[in-house]
Design a protein around this motif. Structure first.
Motif, mmCIF file in Angstrom:
data_model
loop_
_atom_site.group_PDB
_atom_site.id
_atom_site.type_symbol
_atom_site.label_atom_id
_atom_site.label_comp_id
_atom_site.label_asym_id
_atom_site.label_seq_id
_atom_site.Cartn_x
_atom_site.Cartn_y
_atom_site.Cartn_z
ATOM 1 N N LYS A 1 1.351 -6.634 -0.931
ATOM 2 C CA LYS A 1 2.256 -6.137 0.113
ATOM 3 C C LYS A 1 3.231 -5.113 -0.472
ATOM 4 N N GLU A 2 3.798 -5.420 -1.616
ATOM 5 C CA GLU A 2 4.730 -4.496 -2.289
ATOM 6 C C GLU A 2 4.001 -3.221 -2.706
ATOM 7 N N PHE A 3 2.784 -3.352 -3.205
ATOM 8 C CA PHE A 3 1.981 -2.206 -3.618
ATOM 9 C C PHE A 3 1.827 -1.230 -2.455
ATOM 10 N N PHE A 4 1.535 -1.749 -1.269
ATOM 11 C CA PHE A 4 1.313 -0.888 -0.108
ATOM 12 C C PHE A 4 2.592 -0.422 0.573
ATOM 13 N N SER A 5 3.743 -0.751 0.005
ATOM 14 C CA SER A 5 5.008 -0.254 0.556
ATOM 15 C C SER A 5 5.416 1.081 -0.062
ATOM 16 N N SER A 6 4.635 1.591 -0.996
ATOM 17 C CA SER A 6 4.974 2.838 -1.686
ATOM 18 C C SER A 6 4.821 4.050 -0.770
ATOM 19 N N SER A 7 5.473 5.138 -1.184
ATOM 20 C CA SER A 7 5.377 6.384 -0.421
ATOM 21 C C SER A 7 4.264 7.290 -0.940
ATOM 22 N N HIS A 8 3.727 6.992 -2.129
ATOM 23 C CA HIS A 8 2.650 7.811 -2.690
ATOM 24 C C HIS A 8 1.757 6.931 -3.574
ATOM 25 N N TYR A 9 0.497 7.357 -3.702
ATOM 26 C CA TYR A 9 -0.504 6.607 -4.458
ATOM 27 C C TYR A 9 -1.229 7.547 -5.411
ATOM 28 N N ALA A 10 -1.722 6.983 -6.481
ATOM 29 C CA ALA A 10 -2.547 7.728 -7.431
ATOM 30 C C ALA A 10 -3.766 6.874 -7.739
ATOM 31 N N VAL A 11 -4.903 7.551 -7.909
ATOM 32 C CA VAL A 11 -6.133 6.862 -8.268
ATOM 33 C C VAL A 11 -6.576 7.399 -9.625
ATOM 34 N N VAL A 12 -6.375 6.593 -10.663
ATOM 35 C CA VAL A 12 -6.769 6.974 -12.010
ATOM 36 C C VAL A 12 -8.229 6.569 -12.202
#
Length: 140
Positions: free
Chosen positions: A12-23
């Motif tokens: 839930k906290e992970f998906f509260s971010s404003s931006h994502y990165a896929v390494v």
């Protein structure tokens, strides 16, 4: 070992971010690095692909590492999905720690005990050991 409730809270906290990165993002449609990237895109999540050997993946500008994320992003509000072999994952975790990135989801196969111990030692909120954004993300 994390409880299901704790893992659910981390997700839930992970998906509260404003931006994502896929390494470990990949330009090959059948690879998980591409499928995970497309998941973020399909779910209207602002995402940056990270791969040192690519410049453009799925129409998105690709950067070589976490250090290269644009400077106008608040690093403490970025969540990172990692799809790399464990020995590379450890380096990614070290980069994340130096940048103040605390929300990291190691997709299945990207983790090992050393990665988990390092993340615990430096206070990274690590999701690993089974859940996959492709499986668990849609219901969240």
């Amino acid at each position: 070992m994390k409880t299901r409730a704790k893992t659910a809270n981390l997700i839930k906290e992970f998906f509260s971010s404003s931006h994502y990165a896929v390494v470990g993002a990949s330009s090959v449609p059948t690879k998980y690095g591409n499928r995970v990237l497309k998941w973020y895109m399909t779910n209207n999540r602002p995402v940056t692909p990270i791969n040192p050997n690519e410049t453009l993946i799925e129409g998105l500008h690709c950067v070589p590492n976490l250090y290269s994320l644009t400077s106008n992003l608040n690093h403490t509000d970025i969540s990172v999905s990692v799809i790399t072999p464990p020995k590379i994952t450890k380096t990614i975790l070290e980069e994340a720690n130096k940048l103040g990135i605390k929300k990291v989801w190691l997709q299945p196969g990207a983790e090992d005990t050393e990665c988990q111990e390092y993340a615990n030692q430096v206070g990274i909120d690590l999701i690993c050991g089974g859940p996959c954004v492709l499986v668990d993300g849609p219901r969240l």
